[in-house]
Design a protein around this motif. Structure first.
Motif, PDB file in Angstrom:
ATOM      1  N   ASN A 240       0.818  -1.214   0.000  1.00  0.00           N
ATOM      2  CA  ASN A 240       0.000   0.000   0.000  1.00  0.00           C
ATOM      3  C   ASN A 240       0.850   1.261   0.000  1.00  0.00           C
ATOM      4  OD1 ASN A 240      -2.978  -0.552   0.078  1.00  0.00           O
ATOM      5  ND2 ASN A 240      -2.283  -1.938   1.676  1.00  0.00           N
ATOM      6  N   ARG A 241       2.155   1.110   0.168  1.00  0.00           N
ATOM      7  CA  ARG A 241       3.040   2.261   0.052  1.00  0.00           C
ATOM      8  C   ARG A 241       3.262   2.633  -1.414  1.00  0.00           C
ATOM      9  NH1 ARG A 241       8.173   2.026   3.960  1.00  0.00           N
ATOM     10  NH2 ARG A 241       8.194   4.217   3.301  1.00  0.00           N
ATOM     11  N   LEU A 242       2.912   1.726  -2.318  1.00  0.00           N
ATOM     12  CA  LEU A 242       2.985   2.013  -3.746  1.00  0.00           C
ATOM     13  C   LEU A 242       1.845   2.938  -4.164  1.00  0.00           C
ATOM     14  CD1 LEU A 242       3.554  -1.618  -5.037  1.00  0.00           C
ATOM     15  CD2 LEU A 242       5.147   0.264  -5.445  1.00  0.00           C
ATOM     16  N   GLY A 243       2.099   3.738  -5.190  1.00  0.00           N
ATOM     17  CA  GLY A 243       0.988   4.429  -5.815  1.00  0.00           C
ATOM     18  C   GLY A 243       0.034   3.402  -6.396  1.00  0.00           C
ATOM     19  N   ALA A 244       0.597   2.387  -7.052  1.00  0.00           N
ATOM     20  CA  ALA A 244      -0.182   1.264  -7.580  1.00  0.00           C
ATOM     21  C   ALA A 244       0.763   0.124  -7.910  1.00  0.00           C
ATOM     22  CB  ALA A 244      -0.987   1.667  -8.816  1.00  0.00           C
ATOM     23  N   PHE A 245       0.218  -1.087  -7.877  1.00  0.00           N
ATOM     24  CA  PHE A 245       0.961  -2.285  -8.271  1.00  0.00           C
ATOM     25  C   PHE A 245       0.512  -2.678  -9.675  1.00  0.00           C
ATOM     26  CE2 PHE A 245       1.194  -6.927  -8.703  1.00  0.00           C
ATOM     27  CZ  PHE A 245       2.532  -7.144  -8.401  1.00  0.00           C
ATOM     28  N   VAL A 246       1.476  -2.832 -10.579  1.00  0.00           N
ATOM     29  CA  VAL A 246       1.171  -3.241 -11.954  1.00  0.00           C
ATOM     30  C   VAL A 246       1.512  -4.718 -12.087  1.00  0.00           C
ATOM     31  CG1 VAL A 246       1.561  -2.819 -14.409  1.00  0.00           C
ATOM     32  CG2 VAL A 246       1.726  -0.924 -12.773  1.00  0.00           C
ATOM     33  N   THR A 247       0.543  -5.507 -12.512  1.00  0.00           N
ATOM     34  CA  THR A 247       0.739  -6.949 -12.592  1.00  0.00           C
ATOM     35  C   THR A 247       1.604  -7.341 -13.780  1.00  0.00           C
ATOM     36  OG1 THR A 247      -1.155  -7.400 -14.052  1.00  0.00           O
ATOM     37  CG2 THR A 247      -1.603  -7.222 -11.677  1.00  0.00           C
ATOM     38  N   THR A 248       2.104  -8.568 -13.732  1.00  0.00           N
ATOM     39  CA  THR A 248       2.700  -9.170 -14.919  1.00  0.00           C
ATOM     40  C   THR A 248       1.616  -9.263 -15.987  1.00  0.00           C
ATOM     41  OG1 THR A 248       4.267 -10.433 -13.586  1.00  0.00           O
ATOM     42  CG2 THR A 248       3.779 -11.289 -15.788  1.00  0.00           C
TER      43      THR A 248
ATOM     44  N   VAL B  84      14.768   3.196 -13.634  1.00  0.00           N
ATOM     45  CA  VAL B  84      14.621   4.003 -12.421  1.00  0.00           C
ATOM     46  C   VAL B  84      15.212   3.251 -11.229  1.00  0.00           C
ATOM     47  CG1 VAL B  84      12.983   5.078 -10.827  1.00  0.00           C
ATOM     48  CG2 VAL B  84      12.567   5.159 -13.293  1.00  0.00           C
ATOM     49  N   ALA B  85      16.230   3.831 -10.601  1.00  0.00           N
ATOM     50  CA  ALA B  85      16.881   3.192  -9.453  1.00  0.00           C
ATOM     51  C   ALA B  85      17.047   4.137  -8.273  1.00  0.00           C
ATOM     52  CB  ALA B  85      18.250   2.633  -9.868  1.00  0.00           C
ATOM     53  N   SER B  86      16.659   5.402  -8.439  1.00  0.00           N
ATOM     54  CA  SER B  86      16.819   6.369  -7.359  1.00  0.00           C
ATOM     55  C   SER B  86      15.730   7.429  -7.456  1.00  0.00           C
ATOM     56  CB  SER B  86      18.196   7.048  -7.442  1.00  0.00           C
ATOM     57  OG  SER B  86      18.238   7.939  -8.555  1.00  0.00           O
ATOM     58  N   GLY B  87      15.628   8.243  -6.402  1.00  0.00           N
ATOM     59  CA  GLY B  87      14.659   9.317  -6.407  1.00  0.00           C
ATOM     60  C   GLY B  87      14.950  10.344  -7.486  1.00  0.00           C
ATOM     61  N   LEU B  88      16.240  10.593  -7.755  1.00  0.00           N
ATOM     62  CA  LEU B  88      16.586  11.550  -8.802  1.00  0.00           C
ATOM     63  C   LEU B  88      16.231  11.003 -10.185  1.00  0.00           C
ATOM     64  CD1 LEU B  88      19.982  13.032  -7.533  1.00  0.00           C
ATOM     65  CD2 LEU B  88      17.694  14.039  -7.427  1.00  0.00           C
ATOM     66  N   ASP B  89      16.344   9.689 -10.376  1.00  0.00           N
ATOM     67  CA  ASP B  89      15.894   9.090 -11.634  1.00  0.00           C
ATOM     68  C   ASP B  89      14.408   9.343 -11.831  1.00  0.00           C
ATOM     69  OD1 ASP B  89      18.457   8.048 -11.935  1.00  0.00           O
ATOM     70  OD2 ASP B  89      17.907   6.042 -11.226  1.00  0.00           O
TER      71      ASP B  89
ATOM     72  N   LEU C 110      10.929   6.359  -3.111  1.00  0.00           N
ATOM     73  CA  LEU C 110       9.886   7.312  -2.742  1.00  0.00           C
ATOM     74  C   LEU C 110      10.419   8.323  -1.743  1.00  0.00           C
ATOM     75  CD1 LEU C 110       6.946   8.197  -2.961  1.00  0.00           C
ATOM     76  CD2 LEU C 110       6.384   6.553  -1.154  1.00  0.00           C
ATOM     77  N   ARG C 111      11.168   7.847  -0.758  1.00  0.00           N
ATOM     78  CA  ARG C 111      11.753   8.755   0.233  1.00  0.00           C
ATOM     79  C   ARG C 111      12.731   9.721  -0.434  1.00  0.00           C
ATOM     80  NH1 ARG C 111      14.218   5.260   2.832  1.00  0.00           N
ATOM     81  NH2 ARG C 111      16.345   5.690   2.119  1.00  0.00           N
TER      82      ARG C 111
END
Length: 336
Positions: free
Chosen positions: A39-47, A250-255, A284-285
């Protein structure tokens, strides 16, 4: 900065923050739930879900490359019936905002998937993976042709439950991705996911043969990010009112911030989850910290900011704190 300032929208879908998982990188959700609350995700995208069960391609179907990963999985999964009976109910029980990715080999198959999902609860949006081979067109991807991509989107939009946003996920290895994006939006897409992987190849110098049994595969990871950013930037310039999910390395907040600046309203994390399954809360942080450091009050204020003239200041940027003016009386010498 509190979490309310991280809210974003994908068409009619309101999300508490812009961080999503990329399709195919979060398993069924159960795997990631061991590391953080989904629930910390904006949304979960399925396979990507297919009409019938698929075992996928034989191994080896993954190969590491410099700054990236090549995969040729073949969309393994339980098929739509197994997904609806087992995976989707579990996600709904957790209260997860779920975007269901669908994949098919014909326009009719995409329509069939949308019909099957029409009455199923717990679906926040549908992502249409048009980077699939069209068996009726010599196996060429739907995403390579505006008309073919639009036909798939139209079939899903026609049969999906009214009010459920439809996102078209496009491939980058095309001559003009803007033309294809325009065709998908005209066909009823409420938003776009940019981008899918780009086709690549690796040779195993030990076996002297291609590293993957499928010969070529999809390149993801940091090596893909500049291509993905270019696509997001170009499409946002042509369709500034269309929500975009930025995907690619995407691997970081700046990305993530780069994608928002280019015009994405949300950002999906993919390949980095394979080696760091706790990445989403960290990213996210880091994104919150990056926005705070730049005095950006809301995610919405940074979306597409890279398209603005140099020196443009978003309306919700926090003002600099006033510089205190010393009292003239305090400057006088005090008696010892």
């Amino acid at each position: 900065m509190n979490t309310a300032l991280m809210e974003t929208r994908l068409g009619g879908l309101e999300l508490p923050n812009p961080l999503l998982t990329a399709s195919g990188c979060g398993g069924t959700g159960r795997e990631l739930a061991q590391f953080f609350d989904l629930n910390r995700l904006g949304a979960f995208v399925t396979t990507s879900v297919t009409a019938r069960p698929r075992a996928g391609r034989p191994t080896p179907r993954m190969a590491e490359t410099p700054s990236g990963l090549l995969t040729a999985m073949g969309l393994p999964g339980p098929g739509i019936e197994g997904f609806v009976e087992r995976d989707l109910p579990w996600l709904a029980e957790q209260g997860v905002r779920t975007i269901v990715s669908v994949a098919g080999n014909s326009v009719e198959e995409f329509g069939e998937l949308a019909r099957r999902l029409r009455g199923v609860p717990g679906i926040a949006a549908i992502e249409v993976n048009v980077a699939c081979p069209n068996v009726e067109d010599r196996g060429r991807m739907f995403a390579w042709h505006p008309g073919a991509a639009a036909a798939v989107v139209r079939a899903v939009r026609t049969h999906a439950r009214p009010g459920v946003p439809v996102l078209a996920k496009l491939a980058p290895d095309v001559t003009d991705i803007v033309t294809i994006a325009l065709a998908c939006v005209d066909a009823g897409a409420d938003g776009l996911t940019l981008i899918n992987t780009i086709e690549g190849l690796a040779i195993d110098t030990g076996t002297l043969r291609p590293a993957l049994t499928g010969v070529s595969g999809g390149l993801s990871g940091p090596a893909l990010r500049p291509v993905a950013l270019r696509c997001v930037y170009q499409v946002h310039a042509a369709l500034p009112g269309t929500p975009i999910v930025g995907v690619g390395g995407v691997a970081s907040g700046l990305d993530a911030l780069e994608f928002l600046l280019a015009g994405a309203s949300a950002v999906a994390v993919g390949t980095t989850l394979f080696h760091d399954p706790t990445a989403v809360p960290r990213i996210l942080r880091e994104l919150e910290e990056a926005l705070t450091a730049r005095r950006i009050a809301r995610v919405a204020d940074v979306v597409g900011l890279a398209h603005k003239p140099a020196g443009h200041v978003p309306p919700q940027v926090r003002p600099e704190p006033p510089v205190p003016v010393p009292d003239p009386g305090e400057a006088k010498e005090k008696p010892s």
